[in-house]
Scaffold this motif. Structure first.
Motif, PDB file in Angstrom:
ATOM      1  N   GLU A 176       1.968  -2.217  -7.811  1.00 16.99           N
ATOM      2  CA  GLU A 176       2.107  -3.139  -6.695  1.00 16.99           C
ATOM      3  C   GLU A 176       3.568  -3.494  -6.430  1.00 16.99           C
ATOM      4  O   GLU A 176       3.981  -3.662  -5.277  1.00 16.99           O
ATOM      5  CB  GLU A 176       1.302  -4.417  -6.958  1.00 16.99           C
ATOM      6  CG  GLU A 176       1.337  -5.439  -5.836  1.00 16.99           C
ATOM      7  CD  GLU A 176       0.871  -4.898  -4.500  1.00 16.99           C
ATOM      8  OE1 GLU A 176       1.457  -5.298  -3.468  1.00 16.99           O
ATOM      9  OE2 GLU A 176      -0.065  -4.083  -4.462  1.00 16.99           O
ATOM     10  N   LEU A 194       5.011  -0.588  -4.544  1.00 19.43           N
ATOM     11  CA  LEU A 194       4.461  -0.569  -3.192  1.00 19.43           C
ATOM     12  C   LEU A 194       5.031  -1.700  -2.340  1.00 19.43           C
ATOM     13  O   LEU A 194       5.242  -1.531  -1.135  1.00 19.43           O
ATOM     14  CB  LEU A 194       2.934  -0.666  -3.250  1.00 19.43           C
ATOM     15  CG  LEU A 194       2.238   0.635  -3.642  1.00 19.43           C
ATOM     16  CD1 LEU A 194       0.786   0.375  -4.029  1.00 19.43           C
ATOM     17  CD2 LEU A 194       2.305   1.643  -2.496  1.00 19.43           C
ATOM     18  N   ARG A 245       6.605  -1.112   1.247  1.00 18.65           N
ATOM     19  CA  ARG A 245       6.081  -1.770   2.461  1.00 18.65           C
ATOM     20  C   ARG A 245       7.195  -2.488   3.214  1.00 18.65           C
ATOM     21  O   ARG A 245       7.173  -2.563   4.447  1.00 18.65           O
ATOM     22  CB  ARG A 245       4.991  -2.770   2.083  1.00 18.65           C
ATOM     23  CG  ARG A 245       3.703  -2.145   1.574  1.00 18.65           C
ATOM     24  CD  ARG A 245       2.630  -3.197   1.381  1.00 18.65           C
ATOM     25  NE  ARG A 245       1.486  -2.663   0.655  1.00 18.65           N
ATOM     26  CZ  ARG A 245       1.176  -2.975  -0.598  1.00 18.65           C
ATOM     27  NH1 ARG A 245       1.915  -3.865  -1.265  1.00 18.65           N
ATOM     28  NH2 ARG A 245       0.129  -2.440  -1.184  1.00 18.65           N
ATOM     29  N   CYS A 283      12.818   3.269  -3.691  1.00 12.35           N
ATOM     30  CA  CYS A 283      11.774   2.244  -3.868  1.00 12.35           C
ATOM     31  C   CYS A 283      11.579   1.902  -5.340  1.00 12.35           C
ATOM     32  O   CYS A 283      11.450   0.724  -5.705  1.00 12.35           O
ATOM     33  CB  CYS A 283      10.457   2.709  -3.256  1.00 12.35           C
ATOM     34  SG  CYS A 283      10.451   2.747  -1.451  1.00 12.35           S
ATOM     35  N   PRO A 312      -3.360   4.170  -6.324  1.00 12.27           N
ATOM     36  CA  PRO A 312      -2.188   3.491  -5.769  1.00 12.27           C
ATOM     37  C   PRO A 312      -1.012   3.559  -6.745  1.00 12.27           C
ATOM     38  O   PRO A 312      -1.173   3.348  -7.946  1.00 12.27           O
ATOM     39  CB  PRO A 312      -2.678   2.056  -5.576  1.00 12.27           C
ATOM     40  CG  PRO A 312      -4.154   2.199  -5.348  1.00 12.27           C
ATOM     41  CD  PRO A 312      -4.568   3.320  -6.268  1.00 12.27           C
ATOM     42  N   GLU A 353      -0.805   4.351  -1.367  1.00 11.01           N
ATOM     43  CA  GLU A 353      -1.117   2.928  -1.231  1.00 11.01           C
ATOM     44  C   GLU A 353      -2.599   2.654  -1.472  1.00 11.01           C
ATOM     45  O   GLU A 353      -2.961   1.655  -2.092  1.00 11.01           O
ATOM     46  CB  GLU A 353      -0.707   2.434   0.149  1.00 11.01           C
ATOM     47  CG  GLU A 353      -0.891   0.949   0.337  1.00 11.01           C
ATOM     48  CD  GLU A 353      -0.397   0.458   1.685  1.00 11.01           C
ATOM     49  OE1 GLU A 353       0.103  -0.672   1.753  1.00 11.01           O
ATOM     50  OE2 GLU A 353      -0.526   1.211   2.682  1.00 11.01           O
ATOM     51  N   SER A 354      -3.461   3.533  -0.962  1.00 10.39           N
ATOM     52  CA  SER A 354      -4.900   3.346  -1.149  1.00 10.39           C
ATOM     53  C   SER A 354      -5.598   4.692  -1.022  1.00 10.39           C
ATOM     54  O   SER A 354      -5.058   5.644  -0.456  1.00 10.39           O
ATOM     55  CB  SER A 354      -5.466   2.359  -0.124  1.00 10.39           C
ATOM     56  OG  SER A 354      -5.315   2.855   1.194  1.00 10.39           O
ATOM     57  N   THR A 368      -4.047   7.100   1.840  1.00 12.66           N
ATOM     58  CA  THR A 368      -3.036   6.422   2.641  1.00 12.66           C
ATOM     59  C   THR A 368      -1.803   6.214   1.775  1.00 12.66           C
ATOM     60  O   THR A 368      -1.897   5.742   0.646  1.00 12.66           O
ATOM     61  CB  THR A 368      -3.551   5.065   3.154  1.00 12.66           C
ATOM     62  OG1 THR A 368      -4.690   5.287   4.004  1.00 12.66           O
ATOM     63  CG2 THR A 368      -2.477   4.337   3.955  1.00 12.66           C
ATOM     64  N   ALA A 369      -0.651   6.609   2.302  1.00 12.37           N
ATOM     65  CA  ALA A 369       0.596   6.514   1.545  1.00 12.37           C
ATOM     66  C   ALA A 369       1.713   5.990   2.439  1.00 12.37           C
ATOM     67  O   ALA A 369       1.645   6.076   3.670  1.00 12.37           O
ATOM     68  CB  ALA A 369       0.976   7.879   0.982  1.00 12.37           C
ATOM     69  N   ILE A 370       2.734   5.443   1.815  1.00 10.10           N
ATOM     70  CA  ILE A 370       3.949   5.043   2.526  1.00 10.10           C
ATOM     71  C   ILE A 370       4.980   6.130   2.273  1.00 10.10           C
ATOM     72  O   ILE A 370       5.275   6.463   1.123  1.00 10.10           O
ATOM     73  CB  ILE A 370       4.445   3.672   2.062  1.00 10.10           C
ATOM     74  CG1 ILE A 370       3.361   2.617   2.327  1.00 10.10           C
ATOM     75  CG2 ILE A 370       5.736   3.298   2.784  1.00 10.10           C
ATOM     76  CD1 ILE A 370       3.681   1.247   1.799  1.00 10.10           C
ATOM     77  N   ARG A 406       3.456   4.404   7.409  1.00  9.41           N
ATOM     78  CA  ARG A 406       2.210   4.434   6.634  1.00  9.41           C
ATOM     79  C   ARG A 406       1.353   5.545   7.228  1.00  9.41           C
ATOM     80  O   ARG A 406       1.010   5.504   8.404  1.00  9.41           O
ATOM     81  CB  ARG A 406       1.507   3.092   6.709  1.00  9.41           C
ATOM     82  CG  ARG A 406       0.159   3.071   6.005  1.00  9.41           C
ATOM     83  CD  ARG A 406      -0.501   1.715   6.115  1.00  9.41           C
ATOM     84  NE  ARG A 406       0.065   0.748   5.180  1.00  9.41           N
ATOM     85  CZ  ARG A 406       0.719  -0.354   5.524  1.00  9.41           C
ATOM     86  NH1 ARG A 406       0.915  -0.628   6.827  1.00  9.41           N
ATOM     87  NH2 ARG A 406       1.197  -1.187   4.616  1.00  9.41           N
TER      88      ARG A 406
END
Length: 206
Positions: A4, A7, A11, A47, A84, A105-106, A113-115, A133
């Motif tokens: 998290e 992430l 984000r 990141c 994630p 991400e999920s 789903t990714a960033i 995203r």
């Protein structure tokens, strides 16, 4: 360090674009030392560094293929059951074997789903110039690097250590049933209300 936390750093970059357009010039490339070059992996590296977890990565690299090989050598490469925080490496039709990457991400069924850095909403997916995203079928994923994250998020950043310890001592911050304080997770309105109520009770009954 938790998934998290990484992430949250990713984000915070959604919508960032290279400048000028089409130049591959970004703060991620400047930080890495290869400004003007394709930067999806440099975004991932940035990141993790921003989250205070560069050591979780098996290699400092701007290459998706190099990350894949280092992850395989470290025994941290997965090809199914994505989670994630995994760093997914993609193979798009017509491109190379390792075209692109992003931070998962999920996951819902066979959809991930990714960033991702250096992609776009409608143009080039592997050199698009923006942090987006993206939701993609997992058949496009060659595999993913799985960092060895902590299961709980109980270690505060140095700048927040005194405040966290005070909230723990006063019973304002208690965490969940598993003992996870979730220090880098978003705070909901109802959680905020509960913390305010605990503080109020402490003022009445110190």
């Amino acid at each position: 360090m938790t998934a998290e936390a990484v992430l949250a750093a990713a984000r915070g970059e959604l919508g960032v674009t290279e400048s000028p357009a089409g130049s591959n010039r970004t703060k991620y490339g400047a930080w890495y030392g290869l400004d003007g070059q394709p930067w999806c992996m440099m975004f991932v590296q940035w990141c993790f560094n921003q989250a205070g977890a560069p050591a979780l990565l098996p290699v400092k690299t701007a290459s998706c293929g190099a990350l894949m090989r280092a992850a395989q050598a470290a025994g941290r490469w997965v090809t199914e059951g994505y989670r994630p925080g995994d760093v997914a490496v993609y193979d798009f039709p017509g491109g190379g074997a390792t075209d692109h990457c992003g931070i998962v991400e999920s996951v819902l069924g066979g959809v991930v789903t990714a960033i991702e850095g250096n992609t776009s909403q409608s143009g080039s997916q592997s050199n698009g110039g923006q942090v987006c995203r993206k939701t993609r079928d997992d058949t496009l994923i060659v595999g993913a690097f799985r960092p060895e994250y902590q299961e709980t998020d109980n270690i505060p950043a140095p700048a927040h250590k005194a405040g966290v310890e005070w909230c723990l001592e006063k019973g304002i911050l208690t965490g969940n049933a598993k003992g996870d304080l979730m220090l880098t997770s978003p705070l909901t309105r109802q959680q905020f209300c509960t913390m305010l109520y605990r503080y109020h009770q402490r003022q009445i009954h110190p």
